[in-house]
Scaffold this motif. Structure first.
Motif, PDB file in Angstrom:
ATOM      1  N   HIS A  43       0.829  -1.213   0.000  1.00 10.88           N
ATOM      2  CA  HIS A  43       0.000   0.000   0.000  1.00 10.88           C
ATOM      3  C   HIS A  43       0.863   1.263   0.000  1.00 10.88           C
ATOM      4  O   HIS A  43       0.558   2.223  -0.711  1.00 10.88           O
ATOM      5  N   ASN A  46       2.115   1.957  -3.433  1.00 14.17           N
ATOM      6  CA  ASN A  46       1.055   2.584  -4.245  1.00 14.17           C
ATOM      7  C   ASN A  46       0.875   4.048  -3.870  1.00 14.17           C
ATOM      8  O   ASN A  46       0.710   4.909  -4.740  1.00 14.17           O
ATOM      9  N   ASP A  73      -5.867   2.779  -0.700  1.00 15.39           N
ATOM     10  CA  ASP A  73      -4.645   2.297  -0.045  1.00 15.39           C
ATOM     11  C   ASP A  73      -4.600   2.696   1.432  1.00 15.39           C
ATOM     12  O   ASP A  73      -4.133   1.914   2.268  1.00 15.39           O
TER      13      ASP A  73
END
Ligand code: NAG
Length: 184
Positions: A43, A46, A73
């Motif tokens: 996450h 991202n 995320d």
């Protein structure tokens, strides 16, 4: 006088004989933190990508667009923290058997510090680029979920919450002091 020392040492021995949690239990805690960290790293990768792609000095619309793109995320991290806390709470109560292993309290602390460092540095990157206002709605539950995890682990490794709060204050204090203040 002698009897007093006998009582005292018996007392000390009984305190030593009942550690809060066994080494074996600590090992499953460590496994769980490893799994959690792996999910969080996906996450944060991202989040970094999305944040880097946002324009410099974004206007309000661009801030909100970036925040909306980041939301899944942030929520992913929040959910992972909450799920791990549920599992670790069960384990702290000794409801699950742990496999053999070698990650004791200090080792667990290192893992948790890494996790918190990763989350804090990523949030700082986001807040510096986009501002706090547009992401606050996502970061508040995330920080509360993190606080829940840290409190649960503090029962396993005494002093953990205090040590980790230091990291959060150092990294995020200047940009999001109010968020750090949620962890008490
Ligand atoms: C995301 O960026 C932060 C801040 O630069 C960094 O500390 C963190 O390690 C990065 N995470 C990943 C997975 O690239």
């Amino acid at each position: 006088m002698k009897a007093f020392f006998v009582i005292l040492s018996a007392l000390a021995a009984s305190v030593l004989a009942t550690p809060v949690i066994s080494e074996r239990q600590l090992e499953t805690q460590a496994d769980e933190i490893d799994k959690l960290t792996a999910v969080v790293l996906q996450h944060t990768a991202n989040i970094n990508k999305t944040t880097a792609a946002a324009p410099e000095n974004p206007d309000l619309l661009q801030q909100n667009a970036a925040a909306a793109a980041l939301a899944p995320d942030f929520q992913g991290i929040t959910n992972a923290l909450t799920a791990a806390t549920t599992i670790l709470t069960k384990r702290a109560l000794g409801l699950e058997k742990a496999p053999r292993g070698a990650c004791g309290g200090d080792c667990l602390l290192v893992k948790v510090k890494f996790l918190v460092w990763e989350i804090a540095c990523t949030l700082k990157f986001v807040i510096i680029k986009l501002g706090l206002a547009c992401v606050l709605i996502y970061l508040t539950p995330l920080i509360l979920a993190l606080a829940g995890l840290l409190k649960c682990l503090d029962k396993v490794v005494a002093g953990l919450l205090f040590a980790v709060k230091g990291i959060l204050s150092a990294v995020l204090g200047a940009v999001a002091g109010g968020l750090v203040g949620l962890i008490i």
